[in-house]
Motif scaffolding. Structure first.
Motif, PDB file in Angstrom:
ATOM      1  N   VAL A 184     -17.741  31.725 110.405  1.00 25.33           N
ATOM      2  CA  VAL A 184     -18.002  30.288 110.274  1.00 25.33           C
ATOM      3  C   VAL A 184     -16.819  29.611 109.594  1.00 25.33           C
ATOM      4  O   VAL A 184     -16.397  28.506 109.970  1.00 25.33           O
ATOM      5  N   ALA A 185     -16.245  30.282 108.597  1.00 23.94           N
ATOM      6  CA  ALA A 185     -15.098  29.714 107.888  1.00 23.94           C
ATOM      7  C   ALA A 185     -13.894  29.545 108.800  1.00 23.94           C
ATOM      8  O   ALA A 185     -13.012  28.723 108.535  1.00 23.94           O
ATOM      9  N   ASN A 186     -13.836  30.340 109.872  1.00 22.42           N
ATOM     10  CA  ASN A 186     -12.738  30.217 110.834  1.00 22.42           C
ATOM     11  C   ASN A 186     -13.073  29.258 111.974  1.00 22.42           C
ATOM     12  O   ASN A 186     -12.356  29.216 112.982  1.00 22.42           O
ATOM     13  N   GLY A 187     -14.185  28.535 111.847  1.00 18.12           N
ATOM     14  CA  GLY A 187     -14.494  27.492 112.818  1.00 18.12           C
ATOM     15  C   GLY A 187     -15.351  27.906 113.985  1.00 18.12           C
ATOM     16  O   GLY A 187     -15.545  27.125 114.913  1.00 18.12           O
ATOM     17  N   TYR A 188     -15.878  29.134 113.971  1.00 19.44           N
ATOM     18  CA  TYR A 188     -16.704  29.593 115.081  1.00 19.44           C
ATOM     19  C   TYR A 188     -18.175  29.258 114.825  1.00 19.44           C
ATOM     20  O   TYR A 188     -18.626  29.217 113.673  1.00 19.44           O
ATOM     21  N   ARG A 189     -18.936  29.087 115.900  1.00 17.71           N
ATOM     22  CA  ARG A 189     -20.367  28.784 115.802  1.00 17.71           C
ATOM     23  C   ARG A 189     -21.235  29.866 116.438  1.00 17.71           C
ATOM     24  O   ARG A 189     -22.382  30.049 116.072  1.00 17.71           O
ATOM     25  N   THR A 190     -20.699  30.575 117.429  1.00 18.74           N
ATOM     26  CA  THR A 190     -21.467  31.621 118.104  1.00 18.74           C
ATOM     27  C   THR A 190     -20.617  32.861 118.293  1.00 18.74           C
ATOM     28  O   THR A 190     -19.383  32.787 118.334  1.00 18.74           O
ATOM     29  N   VAL A 191     -21.307  33.999 118.445  1.00 14.43           N
ATOM     30  CA  VAL A 191     -20.628  35.269 118.734  1.00 14.43           C
ATOM     31  C   VAL A 191     -21.424  35.993 119.809  1.00 14.43           C
ATOM     32  O   VAL A 191     -22.637  35.784 119.947  1.00 14.43           O
ATOM     33  N   PRO A 192     -20.789  36.869 120.568  1.00  9.79           N
ATOM     34  CA  PRO A 192     -21.532  37.614 121.596  1.00  9.79           C
ATOM     35  C   PRO A 192     -22.432  38.668 120.962  1.00  9.79           C
ATOM     36  O   PRO A 192     -22.086  39.261 119.933  1.00  9.79           O
ATOM     37  N   THR A 193     -23.598  38.889 121.590  1.00  8.02           N
ATOM     38  CA  THR A 193     -24.489  39.966 121.155  1.00  8.02           C
ATOM     39  C   THR A 193     -24.286  41.214 122.003  1.00  8.02           C
ATOM     40  O   THR A 193     -24.541  42.327 121.548  1.00  8.02           O
ATOM     41  N   PHE A 194     -23.877  41.025 123.247  1.00  7.70           N
ATOM     42  CA  PHE A 194     -23.512  42.173 124.096  1.00  7.70           C
ATOM     43  C   PHE A 194     -22.622  41.676 125.220  1.00  7.70           C
ATOM     44  O   PHE A 194     -22.609  40.491 125.569  1.00  7.70           O
ATOM     45  N   HIS A 195     -21.901  42.602 125.791  1.00  6.99           N
ATOM     46  CA  HIS A 195     -21.106  42.319 126.996  1.00  6.99           C
ATOM     47  C   HIS A 195     -21.102  43.587 127.830  1.00  6.99           C
ATOM     48  O   HIS A 195     -20.725  44.654 127.345  1.00  6.99           O
ATOM     49  N   ASP A 196     -21.590  43.479 129.079  1.00 10.33           N
ATOM     50  CA  ASP A 196     -21.611  44.612 130.010  1.00 10.33           C
ATOM     51  C   ASP A 196     -20.710  44.299 131.189  1.00 10.33           C
ATOM     52  O   ASP A 196     -20.714  43.177 131.707  1.00 10.33           O
ATOM     53  N   MET A 197     -19.951  45.292 131.623  1.00 10.87           N
ATOM     54  CA  MET A 197     -19.095  45.134 132.795  1.00 10.87           C
ATOM     55  C   MET A 197     -19.315  46.318 133.734  1.00 10.87           C
ATOM     56  O   MET A 197     -19.341  47.467 133.312  1.00 10.87           O
ATOM     57  N   HIS A 198     -19.503  46.019 135.014  1.00 12.46           N
ATOM     58  CA  HIS A 198     -19.602  47.042 136.061  1.00 12.46           C
ATOM     59  C   HIS A 198     -18.486  46.798 137.069  1.00 12.46           C
ATOM     60  O   HIS A 198     -18.270  45.662 137.495  1.00 12.46           O
ATOM     61  N   MET A 199     -17.808  47.851 137.446  1.00  7.46           N
ATOM     62  CA  MET A 199     -16.726  47.730 138.421  1.00  7.46           C
ATOM     63  C   MET A 199     -16.943  48.760 139.537  1.00  7.46           C
ATOM     64  O   MET A 199     -17.240  49.924 139.277  1.00  7.46           O
ATOM     65  N   HIS A 200     -16.840  48.296 140.768  1.00  6.73           N
ATOM     66  CA  HIS A 200     -16.934  49.174 141.939  1.00  6.73           C
ATOM     67  C   HIS A 200     -15.615  49.057 142.699  1.00  6.73           C
ATOM     68  O   HIS A 200     -15.172  47.957 143.017  1.00  6.73           O
ATOM     69  N   MET A 201     -15.005  50.205 142.986  1.00 10.20           N
ATOM     70  CA  MET A 201     -13.679  50.174 143.617  1.00 10.20           C
ATOM     71  C   MET A 201     -13.643  51.159 144.775  1.00 10.20           C
ATOM     72  O   MET A 201     -14.144  52.280 144.682  1.00 10.20           O
ATOM     73  N   ILE A 202     -13.055  50.720 145.871  1.00  8.74           N
ATOM     74  CA  ILE A 202     -12.774  51.608 146.997  1.00  8.74           C
ATOM     75  C   ILE A 202     -11.348  52.136 146.844  1.00  8.74           C
ATOM     76  O   ILE A 202     -10.417  51.373 146.551  1.00  8.74           O
ATOM     77  N   ASP A 203     -11.180  53.440 147.029  1.00  5.66           N
ATOM     78  CA  ASP A 203      -9.881  54.081 146.860  1.00  5.66           C
ATOM     79  C   ASP A 203      -9.435  54.630 148.218  1.00  5.66           C
ATOM     80  O   ASP A 203     -10.020  55.585 148.727  1.00  5.66           O
ATOM     81  N   LEU A 204      -8.437  54.000 148.805  1.00  4.69           N
ATOM     82  CA  LEU A 204      -7.891  54.442 150.091  1.00  4.69           C
ATOM     83  C   LEU A 204      -6.474  54.950 149.867  1.00  4.69           C
ATOM     84  O   LEU A 204      -5.634  54.233 149.317  1.00  4.69           O
TER      85      LEU A 204
END
Length: 895
Positions: free
Chosen positions: A605-625
């Motif tokens: 808060v002292a640095n000026g922020y109001r919210t923070v993330p509670t979670f972050h999920d990332m899924h990646m699907h890749m084709i390898d040719l």
């Protein structure tokens, strides 16, 4: 349930564009020898892109009556769809099928319809921005929401004459217009399976699955059977399916203040729907929860008529009960008042032909809670020997007790061209009548409280208690056409690419009488599918058996799964080809960190922020040719598809207090679609007695979006979604790597240094991700000749983001209140995720992996590997959420 509004038929109204994609790819290719349906031991990977045209808004005027817009300037609905399927024969008589589908939606869709004379569909501000839902559904302010009628209740357009200061009549104007609403991106994921047991002349099957969205969840199961008669020239099939679904829709924070939901909140017990209700949740928001069930039974008959012709017949019945409405659709109701004195602009008297004035209000749509649906279809397939082609024609008749009758005509032509190529053009026409309760808008008697839509209790005065203005329930006709081009590279690998253009028109309905042009729209679907058949791999089209699959253990030592996509492993011989799939899952949650320690709310808060993330999920699907033009040089191409989700919480001690709209605390964020595309050239620098050194020169093409925006909230524009939720870098990146591999007996080991260098100072959105360097060292031991385990140490350093999002002009919250005013930059800054300094750092991880190479049998040569990467030390830049780990899983096959 995605906020979406396009479909080919009324049956699709609750499962929209994915059906369009399926319809596109489900070409009728059933003649043996041409393009059979799913075969044993077959794997497919499919990507589809759906994009609508912009909606017609009629003549949108500013407050001076000047026409400033004819079409919606909101980005239209787009859908990125990913689908993978696998059909595997587990035993002589047992088959298993699996399918995974993932759709990402974004863009604007109609939420309601109203007369164009409503005075609500005006441009916001200078006309540079069309506002979201609230100005169009709101009954107050300058957009008064009034509609003037003549004696026959036909809408009258009026205009203030500033010279005479009188209100003039411009005559009857019966045009309608959509009220558009836009939502932030959403993701739907669906997994299903099917198990089949075969006898010589019969099969039985059972399956089930689960479809999940933020606001909608569906569980389904099915049973099926087939019986063959007359030496298998006649086949009878039947099936039974059941689906149980639940809606949990967070009502649009902007729109809910202007939509009457009395029927769902218990305020009107006599009108309370049985299967849905409204519940209050934190931060002053409301969730509509509903339940529904669907039972379907179907029967089919397929008859081989001659050696070149086949006929089929089918029938199905579906009974749906429960909440069958769309929680994001509203209906405009106009409450009539015969006293028009002083009702026109500035309190002036209305022209003489204005006999009534109506006050607009919006009501959450209410469809019947029971629906019985029947359909009958027939088809004919004719093989045309002189052309080695097939003509396929289908007709389907559908009707339900909502009053809809629909006809579908579908035809395609399958034409093989030789050398593995084939082309399939097709055309489709669809026509339906409107539902009994469909209406663009309602006209009702005088209101008890005409000036306050949110608190009104006028449901009982509506002319009906079932109503919807969803144009997918209107009468219309649709014509679509497309083409699929297929290339069979070997008997085991096929690539299909298709495109379809769809046109929805009210006057194309059989017999006419559909909705006018305001409801017309078009869309385009493009699709690509890679099909790999394990059983056929290793044999070329010319039956040249010189390229049978290789045992991968005969080549370089296997690498941990997390390194496969950095270009370290190489093919061994000229002409070798490899196809693979890479999956990555990244999880961040837990404590907020500042450098190596925990960060408290007070410091943030002292640095000026109001919210923070509670979670972050990332899924990646890749084709390898991967392809080897020479023994010492390989080419790799890796397109990828990504999806991400996250949520935030307010920090303790922020001042002013939490504002749901301005702080973006409205149920989390999602994003998904095509990511950046990786391309590598791999060189063998050294190979001698179990020692290999490979050099990788790679580039990353900026095919992933970096301009995804949040939806407009409470008259405030959302701006760009967080840097971490964008799908790509937006820059061309240089990806060098140097890999050493060693092997002795059952032991193998290796080391790799790789980097990511941004080749541009900023992308089109105004920033550039930080450069990255990674070093890995690992050891592996072969437990069996088909199984090995590995341990890996990884060090990664990544720079902060340089630059920041380009400023976007719009409306900002005034001190986080619900009031707003124009500003030069609407991009959010209250979250730690919105600060470019809070990215990158120095990370130590330990990976634990397994590698499996199938040594024999039908799946011989297939390579599977998994690796879990566990963080052990983090030194982050600025304030960041703690990492919990990454999972990598790969499959590959070389032939």
């Amino acid at each position: 349930m995605a906020v979406i509004d396009e479909s080919k038929s009324v049956k699709d109204d609750d499962k929209p564009a994915r059906t369009s994609l399926q319809a596109l790819t489900a070409a009728a290719l059933i003649l043996p020898g041409l393009a059979p349906a799913a075969q044993d031991n077959e794997f497919t990977f499919q990507y589809g892109r759906y994009e609508e045209s912009r909606r017609d808004l009629g003549e949108v005027t500013n407050l001076d009556g000047e026409v400033v817009l004819n079409r919606s300037q909101f980005k239209p609905i787009t859908v990125d769809s990913l689908q993978t399927t696998a059909n595997i024969r587990l035993a002589d008589r047992i088959k298993f099928a699996f399918k995974y589908v993932q759709d990402t939606w974004s863009g604007a869709t109609p939420v309601s319809t109203a007369p164009a004379t409503r005075q609500g569909n005006v441009a916001f501000g200078s006309g540079a921005t069309m506002a979201g839902a609230s100005p169009f559904l709101n009954t107050g302010g300058s957009a008064a929401g009034r509609v003037f009628f003549d004696s026959q209740l036909r809408p009258i357009r009026t205009k203030l004459d500033r010279d005479t200061f009188q209100v003039r009549s411009l005559g009857v104007d019966e045009r309608n217009v959509h009220t558009m609403s836009v939502a932030s991106p959403e993701v739907r994921k669906e997994g299903s399976f099917n198990l089949t047991y075969e006898w010589d002349e019969a099969t039985v099957s059972a399956g089930g699955g689960l479809s999940i969205e933020n606001d909608y969840e569906s569980r389904f199961a099915n049973l099926g059977m087939t019986l063959d008669f007359n030496q298998k020239t006649t086949t009878v099939s039947g099936g039974l399916s059941y689906a149980n679904s639940s809606t949990s829709a967070l009502l649009n924070h902007d729109a809910q203040n202007y939509i009457n939901t009395s029927a769902y909140d218990g305020a009107l017990p006599g009108l309370q729907p049985r299967y849905a209700k409204l519940e209050a949740v934190p931060f002053g928001q409301n969730v509509l929860r509903g339940k529904r069930e669907d039972w379907t039974v179907n029967l089919g008959l397929t008859q081989i008529v001659t050696k070149s012709a086949l006929a089929k017949f089918g029938a199905s019945y579906t009974r749906s009960t429960g909440y069958l409405s769309n929680p994001y659709k509203a209906v405009t109701a106009i409450f009539i008042d015969s006293n028009v004195s002083g009702q026109c602009d500035f309190g002036l008297d209305c022209p003489a032909d204005v006999r009534y004035v109506g006050q607009s209000k919006a009501f959450l749509e209410q469809r019947p809670e029971l629906r019985n649906q029947w359909s009958f279809d027939t088809g004919w397939v004719q093989y045309i020997n002189p052309l080695d082609a097939a003509l396929h024609f289908d007709y389907r008749f559908y009707f339900d007790d909502w009053g809809i009758n629909a006809h579908t005509f579908d035809a395609d032509w399958v034409q093989p061209l030789g050398l593995g190529w084939s082309v399939t053009p097709r055309v489709r026409y669809y026509s339906q009548s409107e539902a009994d309760f469909y209406t663009p808008f309602l006209i009702a008697g005088p209101s008890d409280d005409p000036g306050n839509a949110r608190d009104s209790r006028d449901n009982s005065k509506l002319p009906t208690q079932t109503f919807s203005s969803d144009h997918r329930l209107s009468g219309f006709g649709a014509l679509s056409g497309g083409v699929t081009v297929s290339k069979q590279f070997t008997k085991g690998v096929r690539l299909d690419a298709s495109v379809e253009y769809y046109m929805h028109r009210g006057d194309w309905k059989i017999g006419g009488g559909g909705e006018p042009a305001y409801a017309d729209f078009n869309f385009l679907v493009a699709n690509a599918e890679l099909n790999v058949n394990f059983s056929d791999l290793g044999r070329s089209l010319t039956d040249d058996h010189s390229h049978h699959h290789h045992n991968m253990t005969e080549h370089e030592p296997l690498m941990p799964a997390g390194l496969m996509c950095t270009g370290g492993h190489m093919l061994n011989q000229e002409g070798d080809f490899m196809v693979g799939y890479v999956y990555q899952y990244l999880r961040e949650t837990g404590n907020m960190l500042n450098r190596t320690g925990k960060a408290g709310d007070t410091s943030m808060v002292a640095n000026g922020y109001r919210t923070v993330p509670t979670f972050h999920d990332m899924h990646m699907h890749m084709i390898d040719l991967m392809y080897a033009p020479t023994d010492w040089f390989n080419i790799m191409v890796m397109p990828m598809f990504m999806d991400m989700s996250m949520n935030q919480r307010p920090l303790t001690g922020i001042n002013p207090p939490v504002n749901v709209g301005a702080d973006h605390l409205h149920g989390g964020h999602e994003a998904g679609g095509i990511g950046d595309t990786l391309m590598f050239g791999m060189f063998k620098l050294f190979k001698h007695r179990g020692h290999h050194v490979n050099l990788g020169i790679g580039f990353s093409a900026p095919t992933g979006d970096t301009d995804i925006k949040l939806n407009r909230q409470h008259t405030q524009d959302g701006g760009f979604i967080h840097y971490q939720m964008q799908l790509g870098s937006g820059t061309w990146d240089f990806l060098p790597s140097l890999t050493y591999l060693g092997q002795y007996d059952k032991l193998s080991w290796g080391a790799q240094a790789s980097g990511t260098v941004r080749m541009q100072n900023q992308n089109s959105s105004g920033y550039a991700l930080g450069n990255m360097f990674q070093a890995s060292a690992w050891g592996s031991y072969s437990i069996f000749n088909w199984l090995s385990g590995s341990v890996r140490g990884v060090y990664t350093t990544e720079g902060s983001i340089s630059g920041r999002f380009n400023p976007i002009a719009g409306n900002c919250s005034v001190n986080y209140s619900n009031a707003s005013e124009p500003c030069d930059n609407v991009n959010p800054t209250g979250s730690t995720l919105d600060d470019p300094r809070n990215y990158g750092g120095r990370f130590w991880d330990v990976g634990f992996g397994l590698n499996v190479v199938v040594p024999g049998g039908e799946f011989s040569g297939n390579h599977l590997s998994v690796e879990w990467l566990q963080p052990v030390h983090e030194d982050v830049n600025g304030f960041q959420l703690e990492r919990k780990g990454s999972l990598f899983a790969t499959w590959s096959y070389m032939f």
